[in-house]
Design a protein around this motif. Structure first.
Motif, PDB file in Angstrom:
ATOM      1  N   ASN A 149      10.000  -1.216   9.482  1.00  0.00           N
ATOM      2  CA  ASN A 149      11.145  -0.948   8.335  1.00  0.00           C
ATOM      3  C   ASN A 149      11.186  -1.595   7.462  1.00  0.00           C
ATOM      4  O   ASN A 149      12.438  -2.099   7.238  1.00  0.00           O
ATOM      5  CB  ASN A 149      11.992  -1.769   9.669  1.00  0.00           C
ATOM      6  N   VAL A 150       9.721  -2.289   6.407  1.00  0.00           N
ATOM      7  CA  VAL A 150      10.137  -2.417   4.919  1.00  0.00           C
ATOM      8  C   VAL A 150       9.164  -1.322   4.861  1.00  0.00           C
ATOM      9  O   VAL A 150       8.710  -1.121   5.042  1.00  0.00           O
ATOM     10  CB  VAL A 150       9.444  -4.003   4.847  1.00  0.00           C
ATOM     11  N   SER A 151       9.965  -1.116   3.190  1.00  0.00           N
ATOM     12  CA  SER A 151       9.215   0.053   2.521  1.00  0.00           C
ATOM     13  C   SER A 151       9.252  -0.378   1.732  1.00  0.00           C
ATOM     14  O   SER A 151       9.362  -2.169   0.747  1.00  0.00           O
ATOM     15  CB  SER A 151      10.839   0.808   2.152  1.00  0.00           C
ATOM     16  N   PHE A 152       7.712  -0.892   1.124  1.00  0.00           N
ATOM     17  CA  PHE A 152       6.787  -1.274   0.544  1.00  0.00           C
ATOM     18  C   PHE A 152       6.294  -0.686  -1.189  1.00  0.00           C
ATOM     19  O   PHE A 152       6.309   0.265  -1.007  1.00  0.00           O
ATOM     20  CB  PHE A 152       4.924  -1.927   1.094  1.00  0.00           C
ATOM     21  N   ILE A 153       6.609  -0.954  -1.923  1.00  0.00           N
ATOM     22  CA  ILE A 153       6.277  -0.705  -3.319  1.00  0.00           C
ATOM     23  C   ILE A 153       5.560  -1.252  -3.910  1.00  0.00           C
ATOM     24  O   ILE A 153       4.783  -2.222  -3.812  1.00  0.00           O
ATOM     25  CB  ILE A 153       7.818  -0.532  -4.275  1.00  0.00           C
ATOM     26  N   THR A 154       4.527  -0.751  -4.741  1.00  0.00           N
ATOM     27  CA  THR A 154       3.334  -1.375  -5.236  1.00  0.00           C
ATOM     28  C   THR A 154       4.135  -1.891  -7.156  1.00  0.00           C
ATOM     29  O   THR A 154       4.788  -1.449  -7.249  1.00  0.00           O
ATOM     30  CB  THR A 154       2.154  -0.400  -5.635  1.00  0.00           C
ATOM     31  N   ALA A 155       3.458  -3.186  -6.732  1.00  0.00           N
ATOM     32  CA  ALA A 155       4.236  -4.142  -7.547  1.00  0.00           C
ATOM     33  C   ALA A 155       3.678  -3.964  -8.887  1.00  0.00           C
ATOM     34  O   ALA A 155       2.843  -3.432  -9.207  1.00  0.00           O
ATOM     35  CB  ALA A 155       3.457  -5.527  -7.575  1.00  0.00           C
TER      36      ALA A 155
END
Length: 160
Positions: A149-155
């Protein structure tokens, strides 16, 4: 009262001592970073409490097979107040998310370990030395899976 409390303490100590013999390198109190914990290459569950002038944090860290999962309660007193932060590293990437924002960050560990402290969302630095209390842990591999449920973006690299 007193004798019953003493008896319970003795039982606790005995059960802990029985488990410490085979993995005494980490069990009990351990002072070091999460990176140090992973390097021990054991399956342990460790808790910590840490306090500074600007924030306080407590949490539980699960370590097994080069992977680590951290669940933290952070109180950034003047800034954001209290929030939860979570971190998973799979040996290659570090995934960080918190209750403050719906967005998670994914970053290569090499960069993550250099300056995780600059990421306000992480709350706890991978290289920060903390005092842990560790016990043996029966591995639950689902803890090392990043939440759906969490979308991860590449920092962005500029963050480093």
């Amino acid at each position: 009262g007193v004798t019953r409390g003493a008896k319970q303490d003795t039982q606790t100590v005995q059960s802990e001592t029985a488990n410490t013999t085979k993995e005494e390198a980490v069990l009990g109190t351990f002072s070091g970073s999460m990176k140090d914990l992973v390097a021990k290459n054991q399956s342990v569950k460790c808790t910590f409490n840490h306090s500074t002038d600007i924030d306080s944090s407590s949490g539980t860290v699960y370590v097994s097979g080069g992977k680590i999962r951290g669940d933290f309660d952070i109180n950034a007193k003047q800034a954001t107040g209290t929030f939860e932060a979570h971190m998973i590293t799979d040996g290659e990437y570090s995934y960080v998310w918190s209750s403050l924002i719906a967005q998670g960050f994914k970053m290569p560990i090499a960069k993550a370990s250099a300056q995780t402290a600059s990421q306000p969302t992480s709350g706890v630095d991978y290289n920060q030395k903390l005092d842990y209390v560790c016990v043996p842990w029966t591995v639950d591999s689902s803890l090392f899976v990043s939440p759906a449920n969490v979308s991860f973006i590449t920092a962005p690299t500029s963050a480093y």
